[in-house]
Motif scaffolding. Structure first.
Motif, mmCIF file in Angstrom:
data_model
loop_
_atom_site.group_PDB
_atom_site.id
_atom_site.type_symbol
_atom_site.label_atom_id
_atom_site.label_comp_id
_atom_site.label_asym_id
_atom_site.label_seq_id
_atom_site.Cartn_x
_atom_site.Cartn_y
_atom_site.Cartn_z
ATOM 1 N N ARG A 7 -20.018 -4.680 17.965
ATOM 2 C CA ARG A 7 -18.915 -5.587 17.623
ATOM 3 C C ARG A 7 -18.934 -5.919 16.141
ATOM 4 N NH1 ARG A 7 -19.766 -10.685 17.105
ATOM 5 N NH2 ARG A 7 -21.436 -10.753 18.636
ATOM 6 N N LYS A 8 -20.090 -6.183 15.618
ATOM 7 C CA LYS A 8 -20.208 -6.553 14.212
ATOM 8 C C LYS A 8 -19.815 -5.401 13.287
ATOM 9 C CE LYS A 8 -23.764 -10.138 14.550
ATOM 10 N NZ LYS A 8 -25.140 -10.485 14.145
ATOM 11 N N ILE A 9 -20.264 -4.208 13.601
ATOM 12 C CA ILE A 9 -19.926 -3.089 12.722
ATOM 13 C C ILE A 9 -18.447 -2.743 12.822
ATOM 14 C CG2 ILE A 9 -20.445 -1.113 14.224
ATOM 15 C CD1 ILE A 9 -21.825 0.117 11.702
ATOM 16 N N LEU A 10 -17.857 -2.868 13.998
ATOM 17 C CA LEU A 10 -16.419 -2.631 14.122
ATOM 18 C C LEU A 10 -15.636 -3.648 13.284
ATOM 19 C CD1 LEU A 10 -16.043 -1.779 17.913
ATOM 20 C CD2 LEU A 10 -15.753 -0.215 15.971
ATOM 21 N N HIS A 11 -16.081 -4.882 13.304
ATOM 22 C CA HIS A 11 -15.425 -5.926 12.506
ATOM 23 C C HIS A 11 -15.580 -5.641 11.008
ATOM 24 C CE1 HIS A 11 -13.815 -9.839 11.514
ATOM 25 N NE2 HIS A 11 -14.862 -10.043 10.742
ATOM 26 N N ARG A 12 -16.789 -5.313 10.579
ATOM 27 C CA ARG A 12 -17.027 -5.001 9.166
ATOM 28 C C ARG A 12 -16.210 -3.796 8.720
ATOM 29 N NH1 ARG A 12 -22.541 -5.526 10.507
ATOM 30 N NH2 ARG A 12 -22.819 -3.289 10.126
ATOM 31 N N LEU A 13 -16.160 -2.795 9.569
ATOM 32 C CA LEU A 13 -15.406 -1.586 9.257
ATOM 33 C C LEU A 13 -13.921 -1.905 9.078
ATOM 34 C CD1 LEU A 13 -15.301 1.463 8.882
ATOM 35 C CD2 LEU A 13 -15.159 1.682 11.361
ATOM 36 N N ASP A 14 -13.388 -2.733 9.955
ATOM 37 C CA ASP A 14 -11.978 -3.119 9.838
ATOM 38 C C ASP A 14 -11.737 -3.868 8.528
ATOM 39 O OD1 ASP A 14 -9.264 -3.311 10.828
ATOM 40 O OD2 ASP A 14 -9.683 -5.429 11.175
ATOM 41 N N LEU A 15 -12.622 -4.787 8.181
ATOM 42 C CA LEU A 15 -12.480 -5.531 6.924
ATOM 43 C C LEU A 15 -12.582 -4.601 5.711
ATOM 44 C CD1 LEU A 15 -14.580 -8.736 7.687
ATOM 45 C CD2 LEU A 15 -12.086 -8.537 7.571
ATOM 46 N N GLU A 16 -13.536 -3.690 5.729
ATOM 47 C CA GLU A 16 -13.710 -2.749 4.628
ATOM 48 C C GLU A 16 -12.486 -1.845 4.484
ATOM 49 O OE1 GLU A 16 -16.064 -2.463 2.332
ATOM 50 O OE2 GLU A 16 -17.394 -3.994 3.127
ATOM 51 N N ARG A 17 -11.966 -1.383 5.608
ATOM 52 C CA ARG A 17 -10.779 -0.521 5.588
ATOM 53 C C ARG A 17 -9.599 -1.263 4.975
ATOM 54 N NH1 ARG A 17 -6.376 -0.628 8.319
ATOM 55 N NH2 ARG A 17 -7.233 -2.150 9.770
ATOM 56 N N ARG A 18 -9.415 -2.503 5.372
ATOM 57 C CA ARG A 18 -8.306 -3.305 4.828
ATOM 58 C C ARG A 18 -8.462 -3.506 3.330
ATOM 59 N NH1 ARG A 18 -5.868 -7.266 9.028
ATOM 60 N NH2 ARG A 18 -6.556 -6.345 10.971
ATOM 61 N N GLN A 19 -9.677 -3.817 2.897
ATOM 62 C CA GLN A 19 -9.921 -4.030 1.467
ATOM 63 C C GLN A 19 -9.708 -2.750 0.671
ATOM 64 O OE1 GLN A 19 -13.842 -5.751 1.290
ATOM 65 N NE2 GLN A 19 -13.086 -7.817 1.639
ATOM 66 N N LEU A 20 -10.046 -1.629 1.254
ATOM 67 C CA LEU A 20 -9.878 -0.345 0.598
ATOM 68 C C LEU A 20 -8.391 0.021 0.466
ATOM 69 C CD1 LEU A 20 -11.721 1.943 -0.459
ATOM 70 C CD2 LEU A 20 -11.580 2.962 1.821
ATOM 71 N N MET A 21 -7.630 -0.240 1.497
ATOM 72 C CA MET A 21 -6.233 0.186 1.528
ATOM 73 C C MET A 21 -5.280 -0.813 0.867
ATOM 74 S SD MET A 21 -6.611 3.119 2.799
ATOM 75 C CE MET A 21 -4.946 3.671 3.039
ATOM 76 N N ARG A 22 -5.642 -2.073 0.846
ATOM 77 C CA ARG A 22 -4.758 -3.115 0.310
ATOM 78 C C ARG A 22 -4.205 -2.792 -1.082
ATOM 79 N NH1 ARG A 22 -3.458 -8.420 0.946
ATOM 80 N NH2 ARG A 22 -3.196 -9.627 -0.959
ATOM 81 N N PRO A 23 -5.048 -2.493 -2.069
ATOM 82 C CA PRO A 23 -4.494 -2.218 -3.398
ATOM 83 C C PRO A 23 -3.600 -0.976 -3.433
ATOM 84 C CG PRO A 23 -6.889 -1.924 -3.395
ATOM 85 C CD PRO A 23 -6.509 -2.468 -2.069
ATOM 86 N N LYS A 24 -3.902 -0.017 -2.596
ATOM 87 C CA LYS A 24 -3.095 1.205 -2.557
ATOM 88 C C LYS A 24 -1.693 0.910 -2.025
ATOM 89 C CE LYS A 24 -6.904 4.342 -2.511
ATOM 90 N NZ LYS A 24 -6.621 4.799 -3.854
ATOM 91 N N PHE A 25 -1.597 0.074 -0.989
ATOM 92 C CA PHE A 25 -0.290 -0.267 -0.439
ATOM 93 C C PHE A 25 0.475 -1.210 -1.365
ATOM 94 C CE2 PHE A 25 -2.252 0.697 3.914
ATOM 95 C CZ PHE A 25 -1.826 2.009 3.859
ATOM 96 N N LEU A 26 -0.241 -2.111 -2.020
ATOM 97 C CA LEU A 26 0.416 -2.989 -2.994
ATOM 98 C C LEU A 26 1.003 -2.171 -4.143
ATOM 99 C CD1 LEU A 26 -2.061 -6.014 -3.121
ATOM 100 C CD2 LEU A 26 0.250 -5.985 -2.146
ATOM 101 N N LYS A 27 0.279 -1.148 -4.566
ATOM 102 C CA LYS A 27 0.759 -0.286 -5.654
ATOM 103 C C LYS A 27 2.039 0.447 -5.247
ATOM 104 C CE LYS A 27 -0.856 3.217 -8.879
ATOM 105 N NZ LYS A 27 -1.970 4.100 -9.258
ATOM 106 N N ILE A 28 2.147 0.787 -3.979
ATOM 107 C CA ILE A 28 3.355 1.436 -3.462
ATOM 108 C C ILE A 28 4.510 0.428 -3.399
ATOM 109 C CG2 ILE A 28 4.373 2.518 -1.403
ATOM 110 C CD1 ILE A 28 1.604 3.693 -0.802
ATOM 111 N N GLY A 29 4.169 -0.863 -3.369
ATOM 112 C CA GLY A 29 5.191 -1.907 -3.303
ATOM 113 C C GLY A 29 5.412 -2.467 -1.916
ATOM 114 N N LEU A 30 4.406 -2.325 -1.060
ATOM 115 C CA LEU A 30 4.536 -2.822 0.311
ATOM 116 C C LEU A 30 3.837 -4.161 0.466
ATOM 117 C CD1 LEU A 30 3.828 0.493 2.229
ATOM 118 C CD2 LEU A 30 6.036 -0.496 1.627
ATOM 119 N N THR A 31 4.360 -4.974 1.355
ATOM 120 C CA THR A 31 3.731 -6.241 1.681
ATOM 121 C C THR A 31 2.593 -5.960 2.652
ATOM 122 O OG1 THR A 31 5.831 -7.381 1.417
ATOM 123 C CG2 THR A 31 4.116 -8.551 2.614
ATOM 124 N N VAL A 32 1.413 -6.349 2.269
ATOM 125 C CA VAL A 32 0.233 -6.079 3.079
ATOM 126 C C VAL A 32 0.070 -7.192 4.116
ATOM 127 C CG1 VAL A 32 -2.260 -5.702 2.978
ATOM 128 C CG2 VAL A 32 -0.808 -4.890 1.137
#
Length: 146
Positions: A7-32
């Motif tokens: 459970r903990k690693i799945l949660h950490r993985l989800d948080l890491e994935r979001r942090q990794l993708m957030r700037p990329k989607f913001l750069k595209i101009g999408l609301t995260v």
């Protein structure tokens, strides 16, 4: 290893994935945080669909999806057109700008897939996939008991 470690690693993985993708989607101009990348990707892959179909495909609540679609429509990423099969329902359709953004989203998802696969053998990924499918089924079964 303890049961809670999964459970903990799945949660950490989800948080890491979001942090990794957030700037990329913001750069595209999408609301995260509103699922815009997932909506664009789904519409590009599956084509026009009703709001209910889109909500099911993206695993969103229809009401929450409606507000996000309103924002995306105002941004010129999609339009709602009358569904010939049901006058009360609309089909959600990508605009040319929406298709352009959706292709950019797909590029970012492909980039993420490369990161996920790095240093992993095909068999390892297949085993992981089967294990995650079992976890998903367990969660779904639990949700059906409520």
């Amino acid at each position: 290893m303890e049961k809670r470690d999964i459970r903990k690693i799945l949660h950490r993985l989800d948080l890491e994935r979001r942090q990794l993708m957030r700037p990329k989607f913001l750069k595209i101009g999408l609301t995260v945080g509103e699922g815009q990348p997932r909506i664009l990707n789904c519409l590009l892959e599956q084509g026009e669909m009703s709001q209910r179909e889109l909500a099911d495909a993206c695993l969103f609540d229809v009401t929450t999806l409606s507000r996000t679609l309103d924002k995306m429509e105002k941004a010129g990423l999609l339009i709602r057109k009358i569904n010939p099969a049901s006058r009360r329902a609309h089909l959600i359709v990508l605009t040319p700008e929406g298709k352009k953004k959706a292709r950019q989203v797909q590029e970012q998802f492909e980039w993420l897939d490369q990161i996920l696969w790095e240093d992993m053998e095909e068999k390892e990924m297949e085993d992981l996939y089967r294990s995650l499918e079992k976890i998903e089924q367990n969660v779904k079964k639990c949700g059906n008991r409520s």
